[in-house]
Design an enzyme around this catalytic site. Structure first.
Site, short mmCIF file in Angstrom:
data_model
loop_
_atom_site.label_atom_id
_atom_site.label_comp_id
_atom_site.label_asym_id
_atom_site.label_seq_id
_atom_site.Cartn_x
_atom_site.Cartn_y
_atom_site.Cartn_z
N TRP A 356 46.29 9.05 2.14
CA TRP A 356 46.28 9.69 0.82
C TRP A 356 46.38 11.21 0.95
O TRP A 356 46.64 11.91 -0.04
CB TRP A 356 45.04 9.29 0.03
CG TRP A 356 43.73 9.80 0.57
CD1 TRP A 356 43.07 9.38 1.66
CD2 TRP A 356 42.90 10.84 0.01
NE1 TRP A 356 41.90 10.07 1.84
CE2 TRP A 356 41.76 10.98 0.83
CE3 TRP A 356 43.02 11.66 -1.11
CZ2 TRP A 356 40.75 11.89 0.58
CZ3 TRP A 356 42.01 12.57 -1.36
CH2 TRP A 356 40.89 12.69 -0.54
N ASP A 357 46.25 11.71 2.16
CA ASP A 357 46.40 13.15 2.42
C ASP A 357 47.75 13.66 1.91
O ASP A 357 47.86 14.80 1.42
CB ASP A 357 46.34 13.44 3.91
CG ASP A 357 45.15 12.81 4.62
OD1 ASP A 357 44.52 11.92 4.04
OD2 ASP A 357 44.88 13.19 5.76
N GLU A 487 33.09 10.30 3.58
CA GLU A 487 32.95 9.05 4.33
C GLU A 487 31.63 8.94 5.07
O GLU A 487 31.42 7.98 5.82
CB GLU A 487 34.13 8.92 5.30
CG GLU A 487 35.46 8.73 4.58
CD GLU A 487 36.67 8.80 5.49
OE1 GLU A 487 37.73 8.31 5.08
OE2 GLU A 487 36.55 9.37 6.60
N LYS A 583 30.55 14.98 4.48
CA LYS A 583 31.63 15.19 5.43
C LYS A 583 32.71 16.10 4.85
O LYS A 583 33.21 16.99 5.54
CB LYS A 583 32.24 13.84 5.82
CG LYS A 583 33.39 13.93 6.81
CD LYS A 583 33.98 12.55 7.08
CE LYS A 583 35.14 12.63 8.08
NZ LYS A 583 35.78 11.32 8.28
N GLN A 584 33.07 15.87 3.60
CA GLN A 584 34.12 16.66 2.96
C GLN A 584 33.92 16.65 1.46
O GLN A 584 33.12 15.87 0.94
CB GLN A 584 35.50 16.11 3.30
CG GLN A 584 35.83 14.77 2.65
CD GLN A 584 37.12 14.18 3.15
OE1 GLN A 584 37.17 13.60 4.23
NE2 GLN A 584 38.18 14.30 2.36
#
Length: 725
Positions: A356-357, A487, A583-584
């Site tokens: 999906w990046d 994640e 994480k992000q």
């Protein structure tokens, strides 16, 4: 952080050999041309730490899924990016002794990646024996102008050294992947040949039970070798899956021996298997005499549109150019069958070529920096894989044309085999829909969504309709058992970002159905979901909650765990899942996507709540934080995050650059500058900029594409000017 490499504004170099960092350097100095590429491996024999890697876009192998506990819905295979024929090999032997760059004694060493020209070069001086020296220089490139060709120029000079020299140029198809299960071999021999004119190796992927084609690759080489300008005839040799041209020379002190190696790479994505040899032979004969000059000119043309110039900050300047360079050599849109792998042509980790990046981060870069057809090809890639996305959803129990796009894919089939990702990280569907909206909004081109995209939107909306469920307790629709962009949380309920993008997709799909007068039945429930979706929220802090139960965690900040980072290498998964650490960007990912839905105070409250808990152990994280920090006026934080994303691999922030570069996150570096510091928005014919530069930047300038043509913006002293070019 590791800062052993040096640079100016266009070049990155190593001025003495850091053998312990060699795999990192190999990643950084990778080359590609959109069709194939390779890591910055040495041409010569090298027994030190190295990850050999030569990769071809679209060539892969379906490796049977291996898990301890099989769950219904798991993909049958994991798609491996496979190491292909090694075409750079050049061995050097003097008086029976073979040069090994892993054990020799360098008296000088220099290797350089020139971002402006796409050329990797090396010079070194080796003490062969006491008082006897060998000088080596080499340079190579993967032709951008003729993307089936590559070239190596290799030269040695003897100093106080004489004897029998053998220079051996070879092709080797007997290669393996570092990450192969049980040292598996993915290639089988077809045939090899060598004569005075060329050497050739043809291999094929081994059979598989998954109806994935067996790919064949044919690689040819033509070698020209001279001693002090006099041509030397080759001695040919073939072995299984290998072809050699040996050049034997009685050499004296001061002799210069030069080798030029031209390579053609062909494969069955472009040609029939029986035609590979003849195509390669003809391509070698017809290789342009000015291949290097044409290649440099092609890079020059690409840089005219894509370059970003930062005055007053050399570290930031080389960072953005390094990222743009690798994006352009990974994907150029000329082959609509290809996509943007997370490692590009720089490593084999992750497998697959599409995450999906692409939609969330890369499409904006290609919209602005290339012809609009490049971004449209990325959308068409997903459209052509819609039937597979519907199959993926059916495997998980969905029906009625519902589509779940894969987390990782080569051909549209899901090939990621971690349950918390495959089954739960369903927010990826939203990014596919958002990219259609982003493309249409930027270009003003409604033809794609009207002809193709609406089908994708309807299929994704049918997935969301079936994936939500009604909660009597909450009197609202909920989405249970998901993994959001963060994640470090699995199997959570009501991830705010997932819920938000699901509702947004339903809204956008209904708008498109109405606007383009499409006949779509069974949409009645969609509006009810839009009106009654549950979104976790903390009334006291006035922030969106990442998911249900988030406030039950001990809310710490990253400064309190400095000695524990990176936590993905120092903590158990159990401890990570129970912690608050992110994480992000998760909630902030949604605020970034849908910035017009939120006022500045809302953005600031959520940023100030979540950023201190974010460890940025995903390469995709810093750019979102940089952009939002610019928006709320936290320029020091924006700059900190920009350096982290732009120099993530150059400085090996996450201690994993040896596995390959973080290609898709490099588009985030571009976003940080263009959408962050420049504050640029393009909406068809409307262009808006709200610049907010770091105080030490003297100026920022770059070109960008619009429906009215290419424009250029220059920002200096708090003012900006936009011109047509």
């Amino acid at each position: 952080m590791e800062t052993y490499l040096k640079h100016d504004d266009w070049k990155i170099w190593e001025d003495h050999f850091h053998v312990d960092k060699n795999e990192v350097t190999e990643s950084i100095m990778s080359l590609g041309n959109g069709k194939f590429g390779l890591r910055g491996n040495f041409e010569e024999s090298f027994t030190g730490p190295s990850l050999p890697g030569s990769y071809i876009g679209g060539i892969w192998f379906p490796d049977k899924t291996r898990v301890g506990w099989w769950k219904n819905g798991y993909p049958d295979y994991f798609a491996k990016v496979i190491n292909s024929v090694n075409w750079i090999g050049i061995n050097l032997e003097i008086n029976g002794k073979i040069l090994d760059l892993g054990t020799c004694r360098f008296t000088s060493f220099y290797r350089e990646l020139n971002l402006k020209t796409g050329i990797l070069s090396k010079t070194c001086k080796i003490e062969w024996e006491e008082g006897k020296y060998l000088h080596i220089s080499s340079r190579r490139f993967c032709s951008v102008d003729s993307p089936h060709l590559a070239k190596i120029h290799y030269e040695i000079r003897l100093e106080n050294l004489s004897g029998k020299v053998r220079l051996s140029s070879y092709l080797n198809g007997d290669v393996r992947n570092k990450d192969s299960n049980h040292d598996e071999h993915f290639w089988e021999e077809v045939f090899q040949m060598a004569d005075h004119e060329m050497g050739y190796v043809q291999v094929k992927t081994k059979p598989n039970p998954f109806e994935v084609p067996q790919y064949q690759v044919g690689v040819g080489m033509k070698n020209s070798c001279t001693q002090n300008g006099t041509l030397i005839e080759p001695l040919e040799e073939i072995k299984s899956m290998r072809a050699f041209h040996h050049f034997d020379v009685p050499a004296q002190d001061g002799d210069i021996i030069s080798l030029t190696k031209t390579v053609v790479i062909s494969h069955t994505l472009d040609h029939k298997a029986e035609d590979l040899y003849s195509y390669t032979e003809n391509a070698l004969i017809q290789a342009p005499a000015h291949l290097e000059e044409d290649h440099i000119q092609a890079w020059g043309k690409a840089w005219e549109e894509a370059d970003i110039q930062i005055e007053g900050d050399l570290s930031a300047q080389i960072g953005i150019r390094f990222n743009i360079f690798h994006l352009l050599q990974t994907y150029n849109g000329k082959d609509a069958r290809l996509n943007i792998g997370p490692k590009g042509f720089t490593g084999e980790k992750y497998g697959g070529v599409t995450y999906w990046d692409t939609e969330a981060y890369c499409i904006p870069f290609y919209l602005s920096s290339c012809d609009f057809s490049v971004a449209k090809n990325l959308l068409m890639y997903r459209y052509r894989q819609l039937p597979k996305a519907i199959e993926n959803a059916e495997k998980l129990g969905f029906s009625d044309g519902a589509a779940l796009y894969p987390m990782v894919t080569m051909n549209g089939e899901e090939c990621h085999n971690e349950w918390e990702i495959t089954f739960e990280e369903i927010h990826r569907n939203g990014a596919i829909a958002y990219a259609i909206y982003d493309y249409t909004r930027y270009t003003g081109d409604e033809n794609y969504v009207k002809e193709f995209g609406w089908e994708v939107l309807v299929a994704i909306s049918r997935f969301w309709e079936q994936r939500v469920q009604w909660s009597d307790a909450k009197k609202a629709y909920v989405i249970l058992g998901v993994t959001g962009p963060n994640e470090y949380e699995n199997n959570v309920n009501n991830n705010w970002y997932t819920n938000y993008i699901a509702v947004w997709t339903l809204k956008y799909t209904l708008e498109c159905i109405k606007k383009y007068k499409k006949q779509v039945d069974r949409t009645e429930k969609w509006q009810a979901i839009i009106d009654q979706m549950y979104f976790p929220y903390d009334q006291n802090r006035m922030v969106f909650l990442q998911q249900d139960g988030f406030l039950d965690k001990e809310l710490l900040n990253v400064d309190q765990i400095k000695e524990h980072r990176p936590i993905n290498q120092k903590w158990s998964w159990d401890r990570i899942l129970r912690s608050c650490f992110i994480k992000q960007a998760d909630v902030l990912q949604g605020i970034y996507f849908f910035e017009e839905d939120f006022d500045l105070e809302t953005v600031k409250r959520n940023f100030d709540f979540y950023e201190p808990m974010t460890v940025h152990e995903s390469s995709l994280s810093p750019c979102v934080h940089s952009i939002l920090a610019c928006r709320i006026g936290q320029i020091d934080k924006a700059y900190e995050m920009y350096l982290r994303t732009s120099r993530l691999d150059l400085d090996n922030y996450n201690q994993d650059t040896e596995d390959g570069l973080h290609i898709t996150s490099m588009a985030g570096t571009w976003l940080s500058v263009v959408k962050g510091f420049a504050g640029l928005k393009v909406r068809g014919t409307q262009v808006e900029a709200k610049p907010n530069l770091p105080s030490h930047w003297k100026s920022l300038s770059f070109s960008f594409r619009t429906v009215e043509g290419v424009k250029r913006i220059r920002i200096e002293n708090g003012r900006f000017e936009i011109k047509n070019i």
